[in-house]
Design a protein around this motif. Structure first.
Motif: not given
Length: 467
Positions: A410-437
């Motif tokens: 219920d927190l006020e969010r004047p801007y909401k992440t575009w294509l949530y939850p896809i966008t943050p998950f894309v970053y987390l997926f690429i970032g995790t692959c990068f760090c693990v490798l």
């Protein structure tokens, strides 16, 4: 804080802080790890998607917490003071200050093209491997000069930022256009002809130098390791866009303008980066990119495009680029340390604003430590080691968007992440692959930086021992 930065100023800060020396250098090492124009462009596209996805995700947090401190504030508000301090500790010890030192040294090294005696003069002081050169002194002078200019008020820093960022964007656009018009022979088809199996397994001589023979096709996990190793360079060239969040308290309508600046700025820079790499691939063959003298692939490409005048042209461009980049880093970084001081996690003297309404003491603390890193000569090693940690902190912050959606829907969010939850998950997926490798194939880029940040834990407990 006074709201003196408009949307255009914020965009210039994002772009100016991102475009430093990396784009003119890192493609050489990337080509040695990849061996193909095809994969070079793919890695830059992956990095671009990763960077813009992070910026879009950060936008939601910037609208919820529209105040100075940016990423430090987000981490503190979501995960507590300890996490915020560890980020701030890493930022002061090496992430921000080490980047400032590295960019200032790049300014000095490219100035040496125009003033050769800087390269060939004897060190001012030498003891064993430690030495102080005129290039280091020039780098320190630039850091202290820009620090002083920023103590004169945010408008002074803003004017300088807009001037130098605008100049280097125009210069890069000119380089991109002329890189296709003036080249006598295009290597583009040749560089792309190596296809998807053109990775290398380069050999080194007894001195550790790469040999110009030994390109071998590899696949499977080794191929992924090559991509991860190459991404160290592209990721390093694409960080610092979050600096705009550090000065949220001085931006007009930060709930809207900070996210607009991050998305527009990162998208524009990544498109420029990809276009510049197409210029390299058009002007030079594979070996000329991979084995460019002193890693300066932009100089080699510029000589192919402009002839003998190329060295001077690219030296001036890099000098403009690094000078403007450092101004943005210096302007923004001090605001984080001031916010930390207000939370009781940094020197108390950093809290106070001077008569020009800027954190003068925090600016000088940052400038002096960056100067020490210049003298130490260890900034390059530190930055290699910290790339892993920078991405980890990005991932934790992006995860914070998902965490807040679950914990405080219920927190006020004047801007909401575009294509949530896809966008943050894309970053987390690429970032995790990068760090693990990196953990598998390039441990030298991982545990030293992680250890450096963990040293902040006893410091945190020492600061809070009475609580």
């Amino acid at each position: 804080m006074q709201k003196k930065l408009k949307l255009w100023d914020a965009i210039m800060l994002v772009m100016g802080s991102m475009i430093g020396s990396g784009i003119f250098i890192v493609s050489a090492d990337m080509m040695r790890n990849l061996g193909s124009g095809y994969w070079l462009i793919i890695v830059w596209i992956i990095t671009g998607i990763m960077t813009v996805a992070a910026a879009i995700s950060y936008g939601e947090l910037s609208s919820i917490f529209p105040k100075a401190g940016g990423q430090y504030t987000y981490l503190t508000e979501i995960f507590g003071k300890k996490m915020g301090f560890l980020y701030g500790w890493g930022l002061f010890t090496v992430i921000q200050t080490g980047t400032i030192a590295a960019v200032a040294m790049a300014f000095g090294k490219f100035t040496a093209y125009l003033v050769p005696w800087l390269n060939y003069s004897d060190p001012i002081f030498q003891s064993g491997e430690f030495q102080i050169t005129y290039i280091q002194i020039l780098a320190i002078f630039v850091i202290l000069l820009l620090t002083y200019i920023n103590t004169r008020g945010v408008e002074s820093g803003k004017l300088l930022q807009n001037l130098f960022t605008g100049s280097k964007i125009l210069a890069l656009l000119g380089l991109i256009a002329l890189g296709f018009i003036l080249v006598d022979f295009s290597h583009l088809a040749e560089n792309f002809s190596f296809g998807t199996d053109a990775f290398n397994n380069l050999n080194k001589d007894s001195k550790g130098n790469f040999l110009k023979t030994g390109w071998e096709s590899i696949s499977g996990m080794a191929l992924l390791g090559g991509i991860a190793a190459a991404m160290v360079g592209s990721v390093f060239s694409s960080v610092a866009w979050e600096s705009v969040t550090f000065v949220s308290g001085e931006i007009e309508n930060p709930k809207k303008n900070v996210v607009k600046a991050m998305i527009l700025g990162t998208s524009a820079v990544m498109l420029l980066y990809i276009a510049v790499n197409f210029v390299y691939l058009n002007a030079l063959d594979r070996d000329s990119i991979a084995f460019a003298a002193n890693e300066r692939v932009a100089v080699t490409a510029s000589q192919s495009i402009f002839g003998n005048a190329g060295t001077i042209i690219i030296a001036v461009l890099v000098m403009i680029s690094t000078f403007g980049c450092n101004n943005g880093l210096i302007l923004a970084g001090a605001r984080v340390f001031q916010t930390m001081a207000k939370d009781g996690l940094f020197f108390k003297s950093a809290i106070k604003n001077n008569k020009n309404q800027v954190p003068e003491n925090a600016l000088w603390m940052q400038g002096i430590w960056a100067s020490v890193l210049c003298l130490s000569g260890q900034y390059g090693n530190l930055l290699d080691m910290i790339s892993f940690v920078i991405v980890l902190f990005y991932m934790i912050t992006v995860f914070g968007v998902i965490y807040l959606r679950i914990k405080k829907p219920d927190l006020e969010r004047p801007y909401k992440t575009w294509l949530y939850p896809i966008t943050p998950f894309v970053y987390l997926f690429i970032g995790t692959c990068f760090c693990v490798l990196l953990l598998i194939y390039k441990q030298q880029y991982t545990w030293p930086g992680f250890l450096m940040v963990l040293i902040g834990l006893p410091v945190y407990y020492l600061i809070n021992r009475k609580k």
